[in-house]
Design an enzyme around this catalytic site. Structure first.
Site, PDB file in Angstrom:
ATOM      1  CB  SER A 144      13.362  -8.924  -9.652  1.00 22.01           C
ATOM      2  OG  SER A 144      12.632  -9.760 -10.522  1.00 22.01           O
ATOM      3  CE1 TYR A 157      10.282  -7.530 -11.859  1.00 21.73           C
ATOM      4  CE2 TYR A 157       9.295  -5.506 -11.059  1.00 21.73           C
ATOM      5  CZ  TYR A 157       9.808  -6.757 -10.819  1.00 21.73           C
ATOM      6  OH  TYR A 157       9.860  -7.246  -9.523  1.00 21.73           O
TER       7      TYR A 157
HETATM    8  P1  NAP Z   1       3.475  -4.412  -4.102  1.00 23.13           P
HETATM    9  O1  NAP Z   1       2.611  -5.351  -3.336  1.00 23.13           O
HETATM   10  O2  NAP Z   1       2.971  -3.816  -5.366  1.00 23.13           O
HETATM   11  O3  NAP Z   1       3.955  -3.209  -3.118  1.00 23.13           O
HETATM   12  C1  NAP Z   1       4.801  -2.224  -3.643  1.00 23.13           C
HETATM   13  C2  NAP Z   1       4.664  -1.011  -2.748  1.00 23.13           C
HETATM   14  O4  NAP Z   1       5.426   0.090  -3.299  1.00 23.13           O
HETATM   15  C3  NAP Z   1       3.202  -0.541  -2.677  1.00 23.13           C
HETATM   16  O5  NAP Z   1       2.906  -0.077  -1.378  1.00 23.13           O
HETATM   17  C4  NAP Z   1       3.222   0.590  -3.684  1.00 23.13           C
HETATM   18  O6  NAP Z   1       2.189   1.518  -3.512  1.00 23.13           O
HETATM   19  C5  NAP Z   1       4.564   1.219  -3.376  1.00 23.13           C
HETATM   20  N1  NAP Z   1       4.949   2.164  -4.442  1.00 23.13           N
HETATM   21  C6  NAP Z   1       4.745   2.037  -5.772  1.00 23.13           C
HETATM   22  N2  NAP Z   1       5.212   3.125  -6.415  1.00 23.13           N
HETATM   23  C7  NAP Z   1       5.738   3.949  -5.460  1.00 23.13           C
HETATM   24  C8  NAP Z   1       6.362   5.232  -5.491  1.00 23.13           C
HETATM   25  N3  NAP Z   1       6.548   5.906  -6.636  1.00 23.13           N
HETATM   26  N4  NAP Z   1       6.760   5.784  -4.319  1.00 23.13           N
HETATM   27  C9  NAP Z   1       6.545   5.132  -3.149  1.00 23.13           C
HETATM   28  N5  NAP Z   1       5.953   3.921  -3.041  1.00 23.13           N
HETATM   29  C10 NAP Z   1       5.561   3.337  -4.199  1.00 23.13           C
HETATM   30  O7  NAP Z   1       4.837  -5.123  -4.454  1.00 23.13           O
HETATM   31  P2  NAP Z   1       5.574  -6.325  -3.696  1.00 23.13           P
HETATM   32  O8  NAP Z   1       5.208  -7.611  -4.342  1.00 23.13           O
HETATM   33  O9  NAP Z   1       5.449  -6.158  -2.213  1.00 23.13           O
HETATM   34  O10 NAP Z   1       7.068  -5.990  -4.162  1.00 23.13           O
HETATM   35  C11 NAP Z   1       7.875  -5.098  -3.401  1.00 23.13           C
HETATM   36  C12 NAP Z   1       9.205  -5.038  -4.125  1.00 23.13           C
HETATM   37  O11 NAP Z   1       9.689  -6.374  -4.349  1.00 23.13           O
HETATM   38  C13 NAP Z   1       9.123  -4.403  -5.506  1.00 23.13           C
HETATM   39  O12 NAP Z   1      10.314  -3.674  -5.766  1.00 23.13           O
HETATM   40  C14 NAP Z   1       9.054  -5.613  -6.446  1.00 23.13           C
HETATM   41  O13 NAP Z   1       9.540  -5.303  -7.736  1.00 23.13           O
HETATM   42  C15 NAP Z   1       9.949  -6.566  -5.740  1.00 23.13           C
HETATM   43  N6  NAP Z   1       9.759  -7.980  -6.048  1.00 23.13           N
HETATM   44  C16 NAP Z   1       8.534  -8.557  -5.903  1.00 23.13           C
HETATM   45  C17 NAP Z   1       8.410  -9.945  -6.158  1.00 23.13           C
HETATM   46  C18 NAP Z   1       7.124 -10.683  -6.026  1.00 23.13           C
HETATM   47  O14 NAP Z   1       7.064 -11.829  -6.516  1.00 23.13           O
HETATM   48  N7  NAP Z   1       6.100 -10.102  -5.408  1.00 23.13           N
HETATM   49  C19 NAP Z   1       9.532 -10.676  -6.521  1.00 23.13           C
HETATM   50  C20 NAP Z   1      10.757 -10.021  -6.690  1.00 23.13           C
HETATM   51  C21 NAP Z   1      10.852  -8.670  -6.424  1.00 23.13           C
HETATM   52  P3  NAP Z   1       0.889   1.286  -4.436  1.00 23.13           P
HETATM   53  O15 NAP Z   1       0.009   0.376  -3.651  1.00 23.13           O
HETATM   54  O16 NAP Z   1       0.291   2.656  -4.641  1.00 23.13           O
HETATM   55  O17 NAP Z   1       1.350   0.673  -5.744  1.00 23.13           O
HETATM   56  C1  GCO Z   2       6.409 -11.492 -13.277  1.00 19.67           C
HETATM   57  C2  GCO Z   2       6.517 -11.361 -11.786  1.00 19.67           C
HETATM   58  C3  GCO Z   2       7.964 -11.307 -11.373  1.00 19.67           C
HETATM   59  C4  GCO Z   2       8.049 -11.109  -9.888  1.00 19.67           C
HETATM   60  C5  GCO Z   2       9.448 -11.037  -9.436  1.00 19.67           C
HETATM   61  C6  GCO Z   2      10.214 -12.292  -9.712  1.00 19.67           C
HETATM   62  O1  GCO Z   2       5.463 -10.950 -13.857  1.00 19.67           O
HETATM   63  O2  GCO Z   2       7.289 -12.170 -13.842  1.00 19.67           O
HETATM   64  O3  GCO Z   2       5.822 -10.216 -11.334  1.00 19.67           O
HETATM   65  O4  GCO Z   2       8.631 -10.281 -12.045  1.00 19.67           O
HETATM   66  O5  GCO Z   2       7.416  -9.940  -9.487  1.00 19.67           O
HETATM   67  O6  GCO Z   2      10.109  -9.908  -9.871  1.00 19.67           O
HETATM   68  O7  GCO Z   2      11.438 -12.216  -9.009  1.00 19.67           O
END
Ligand code: NAP
Ligand code: GCO
Length: 264
Positions: A144, A157
């Site tokens: 992230s 986080y």
């Molecule tokens: P999301 O939409 O919340 O999807 C996360 C998935 O992980 C959901 O299906 C969630 O299920 C599942 N999950 C949560 N806890 C779990 C557990 N204990 N065991 C198995 N599955 C679990 O998140 P996303 O935005 O796609 O992000 C996916 C990854 O990218 C995460 O690691 C996040 O930190 C990272 N990320 C996201 C962003 C962003 O801007 N979106 C940026 C950087 C990194 P539930 O629906 O039950 O929660």
């Molecule tokens: C926040 C956002 C970010 C993104 C992502 C950025 O609240 O700042 O959720 O943390 O999820 O991780 O890379």
């Protein structure tokens, strides 16, 4: 040989019923990989299976909480029996809690660390022995911006994602001799359900202040889409990155390079 070809490879993507994990899994499938994924409950797994089927992808889904080592070990053993050895692991499952640190309970802090850092450790530990035997493997940890930067309300986080960056480097260091590459993929701000609260249109019809902030902080002047992560994920999953190890590939539209646009 096409170095990006994933034919005959088995990819496990955690938390991949929707969002970034789903997009990455469909991309890996498009490059030829067989997709297996897990999510936290059967409803989500069923939702994911329907979505993959609609894309013409015959994925296999498993109910598994990545923080539960017994469930993870059982899932990996079942996959190895039903499908085969896991060649590619994408540690994607994760949560965020946006709470000022002085108001966050220790239990809330621990829950984020458990899912976002302990989970990737548990799943990587479960797949590494077979990768060692095969002398081949790819592990991709979804890091992230918060692996590098902090901001208000995301202490747990950021601690987890900072730790995940170092876990990535350590797996790379410890298992490189087995031809296992472990790298991070660091998405910028991506439009998924996890960031929906940061993009909500305001009562007066204006964009959310944080939405405007991210646009100003991103040279690309836009939020990322989950699909923006597919090419980098295929790269890190394929032979094209066999000498890339311990690296975090940021896919952020340039946020980490940019001081931000001067407010008008
Ligand atoms: P999301 O939409 O919340 O999807 C996360 C998935 O992980 C959901 O299906 C969630 O299920 C599942 N999950 C949560 N806890 C779990 C557990 N204990 N065991 C198995 N599955 C679990 O998140 P996303 O935005 O796609 O992000 C996916 C990854 O990218 C995460 O690691 C996040 O930190 C990272 N990320 C996201 C962003 C962003 O801007 N979106 C940026 C950087 C990194 P539930 O629906 O039950 O929660
Ligand atoms: C926040 C956002 C970010 C993104 C992502 C950025 O609240 O700042 O959720 O943390 O999820 O991780 O890379």
């Amino acid at each position: 040989m096409n170095p990006f070809d994933l034919k005959a490879k088995i990819a496990l993507v955690t938390g991949a019923s929707y969002g970034i994990g789903y997009a990455i899994a469909t991309g890996l499938a498009g490059a030829g990989a067989k997709i297996v994924f897990n999510d936290i409950n059967q409803d989500l797994v069923n939702k994911g299976l329907e979505a993959y089927k609609a894309e013409g992808i015959e994925a296999k889904g498993y109910v598994c909480d990545v923080t539960n080592e017994a469930q993870v070990n059982e899932m990996v053993a079942t996959i190895e029996k039903e499908v085969g050895t896991i060649d590619i692991l994408v540690n994607n499952a994760g949560i965020i809690k946006r709470i000022p640190m002085h108001e966050m309970t220790a239990a809330e802090f621990r829950q984020v660390i458990d899912i976002d850092l302990n989970g990737p450790f548990i799943v990587a530990k479960a797949v590494i022995p077979s990768m060692m035997k095969k002398r081949s493997g790819k592990i991709i940890n979804i890091c992230s911006m918060m692996s590098e930067l902090g901001r208000e309300t995301v202490s747990a986080y950021a601690a987890a994602k900072g730790g995940l960056k170092m876990l990535t480097k350590n797996i790379a260091s410890e298992y490189g001799e087995y031809n296992i590459q472990c790298n991070g993929l660091g998405p910028g701000y991506i439009a998924t359900p996890q960031t929906a609260p940061l993009r909500e249109t305001q009562a007066d019809g204006s964009r959310h202040p944080f939405d405007q902030f991210i646009i100003a902080k991103t040279p690309a002047a836009r939020w990322g889409n989950a699909e923006d992560l597919v090419g980098p994920a295929i790269f890190l999953s394929s032979a094209a990155s066999d000498f890339v190890n311990g690296h975090v590939l940021y896919v952020d539209g340039g946020i980490l390079a940019y001081i931000g646009k001067q407010p008008k």
